[in-house]
Design an enzyme around this catalytic site. Structure first.
Site, PDB file in Angstrom:
ATOM      1  N   CYS A   1       0.813  -1.214   0.000  1.00 19.59           N
ATOM      2  CA  CYS A   1       0.000   0.000   0.000  1.00 19.59           C
ATOM      3  C   CYS A   1       0.851   1.270   0.000  1.00 19.59           C
ATOM      4  CB  CYS A   1      -0.941   0.004   1.203  1.00 19.59           C
ATOM      5  SG  CYS A   1      -2.301  -1.168   1.073  1.00 19.59           S
ATOM      6  N   GLY A   2       2.174   1.122  -0.105  1.00 18.35           N
ATOM      7  CA  GLY A   2       3.044   2.288  -0.181  1.00 18.35           C
ATOM      8  C   GLY A   2       3.814   2.592   1.079  1.00 18.35           C
TER       9      GLY A   2
ATOM     10  N   SER B   1      -0.604  -5.021  -7.194  1.00 11.93           N
ATOM     11  CA  SER B   1       0.779  -4.773  -6.801  1.00 11.93           C
ATOM     12  C   SER B   1       1.362  -5.961  -6.038  1.00 11.93           C
ATOM     13  CB  SER B   1       0.839  -3.503  -5.937  1.00 11.93           C
ATOM     14  OG  SER B   1       2.171  -3.200  -5.578  1.00 11.93           O
TER      15      SER B   1
ATOM     16  N   PHE C   1       7.076   9.471  -6.357  1.00 13.45           N
ATOM     17  CA  PHE C   1       7.277   8.039  -6.582  1.00 13.45           C
ATOM     18  C   PHE C   1       8.398   7.803  -7.583  1.00 13.45           C
ATOM     19  CE2 PHE C   1       6.573   3.772  -8.047  1.00 13.45           C
ATOM     20  CZ  PHE C   1       6.172   3.099  -6.899  1.00 13.45           C
TER      21      PHE C   1
ATOM     22  N   ASN D   1       6.806   1.570   2.189  1.00 17.25           N
ATOM     23  CA  ASN D   1       8.224   1.880   2.008  1.00 17.25           C
ATOM     24  C   ASN D   1       8.409   3.295   1.453  1.00 17.25           C
ATOM     25  OD1 ASN D   1       9.816  -0.636   2.699  1.00 17.25           O
ATOM     26  ND2 ASN D   1       8.293  -1.493   1.314  1.00 17.25           N
ATOM     27  N   TRP D   2       7.488   3.718   0.604  1.00 15.56           N
ATOM     28  CA  TRP D   2       7.494   5.089   0.093  1.00 15.56           C
ATOM     29  C   TRP D   2       7.320   6.072   1.255  1.00 15.56           C
ATOM     30  CZ3 TRP D   2       2.682   7.409  -2.788  1.00 15.56           C
ATOM     31  CH2 TRP D   2       2.991   8.684  -3.266  1.00 15.56           C
TER      32      TRP D   2
ATOM     33  N   LYS E   1       5.772   0.471 -10.158  1.00 18.02           N
ATOM     34  CA  LYS E   1       5.035   1.310 -11.100  1.00 18.02           C
ATOM     35  C   LYS E   1       4.329   2.463 -10.399  1.00 18.02           C
ATOM     36  CE  LYS E   1       2.108   0.573 -15.193  1.00 18.02           C
ATOM     37  NZ  LYS E   1       1.358  -0.474 -15.948  1.00 18.02           N
ATOM     38  N   GLY E   2       3.679   2.152  -9.287  1.00 20.01           N
ATOM     39  CA  GLY E   2       3.062   3.197  -8.481  1.00 20.01           C
ATOM     40  C   GLY E   2       1.847   3.860  -9.094  1.00 20.01           C
TER      41      GLY E   2
ATOM     42  N   HIS F   1       2.675  -3.981   9.370  1.00 19.65           N
ATOM     43  CA  HIS F   1       1.500  -4.403   8.598  1.00 19.65           C
ATOM     44  C   HIS F   1       0.438  -5.019   9.507  1.00 19.65           C
ATOM     45  CE1 HIS F   1       3.540  -3.572   4.909  1.00 19.65           C
ATOM     46  NE2 HIS F   1       4.318  -4.617   4.908  1.00 19.65           N
TER      47      HIS F   1
END
Length: 304
Positions: free
Chosen positions: A67-68, A149, A240, A70-71, A261-262, A119
């Site tokens: 779900c993002g 993803s 991203f 690490n971003w 890809k994001g 998580h």
């Protein structure tokens, strides 16, 4: 600093190496009814995690896989550095439930504020997080892009067992038989606490649409006061695309897969009409009429 960063890469490479030779069935073990990957989690680590001593200024980041997170970890690191000039290099696996049972002793030496990513469901978090009133940022992504993803991660990471087909993965995802269990169980658990003190919800889609606005909200939530110029600097560094360029340096060979890809709406390249309708029905059953449904803008992002 580079040596410390290489230590994190080494830890990730060890996990990938450990995944070699596992079948999908053998990759998972169950702890308190939820499946987790044996390559990064263990019953001993979960037992030790119960005794993690959270700090009031810990920045807790919760998300379901892919779900993002690490971003957002990198955005939080940039926020800390930009506003305090303190550079935190995490040499542990990024998520608190991943790693060896001794990691929590090592984490006691980490300077504040620490980023505690996870998580886990609400009910499975260490009790000290609530006792010490650490703030919890919960990141959500629409379930269709999350599933897409997740599938690509399994099928592009060379040492991780892959599924024979998207159809096979979709069936397992819908029944909660993937790592960290059901997306919907996770979402329902957190939706119950959506208005709790010290909890903030943010979505992947909103960050993609206006990252600077998201950074400003996150900064205010955690008590930072960046200038408008600092907010824009963090947003520019944290797009991203920019993160994908740095991903291999930070995470090693798995980096470009974590930041593949994001895109919002990429699920349309995989889902059949029947699968799309099946997930629509499951979402309505689980979260229809909830505040989380409104946050996720399901009809905007998950209808063809």
């Amino acid at each position: 600093m580079a040596k410390q960063q290489n230590k994190l890469v080494d830890e990730i490479e060890k996990v990938l190496e450990k995944s070699k030779g596992f079948s999908l069935k053998d990759l998972l073990f169950f702890y308190q009814g939820t499946p987790y990957p044996v390559s990064v989690c263990s019953a001993e680590t979960f037992q030790a995690l119960e005794n993690l001593e959270a700090r009031r200024d810990d920045m807790v980041l919760v998300s379901y896989p892919k779900c993002g997170a690490n971003w957002l970890i990198q955005l939080l690191n940039d926020l800390i550095f930009t506003t305090s000039q303190t550079k935190h290099i995490n040499t542990e696996l990024p998520f608190i439930e991943c790693g060896d049972p001794e990691k929590y002793q090592r984490m006691k030496q980490f300077p504040s504020p620490r980023i505690l990513a996870t998580h886990l469901h609400y009910d499975n978090l260490p009790k000290s997080i609530f006792k010490n009133k650490a703030k919890i940022l919960v990141l959500f992504r629409n379930p269709k892009d999350t599933a897409a993803s997740f599938f690509h991660f399994y099928n592009k990471a060379l040492d991780v067992p892959s599924y024979n087909s998207w159809d096979e993965f979709f069936s397992e995802f819908m029944s909660g038989k993937v790592s960290w269990g059901s997306y919907f169980d996770h979402a329902v658990a957190w939706n119950k606490h959506i208005e709790d003190e010290n909890i903030m919800i943010i979505t992947y889609e909103d960050l993609k649409e206006n990252l600077a606005s998201g950074v400003k909200q996150i900064a205010e939530f955690f008590g930072f006061s960046p200038t408008a110029e600092q907010i824009q600097f963090i947003a520019d560094r944290g797009s991203f695309e920019a993160m994908r360029e740095k991903s291999q340096e930070i995470y090693g060979s798995v980096g470009p897969i974590l930041f593949r890809k994001g895109a919002v709406g990429d699920w349309k390249n995989l889902f059949t009409e029947a699968q799309s309708q099946e997930m629509d029905a499951k979402f309505k059953e689980s979260l229809g009429g909830t505040k989380l449904e409104a946050y996720l803008k399901y009809d905007v992002h998950c209808k063809a």
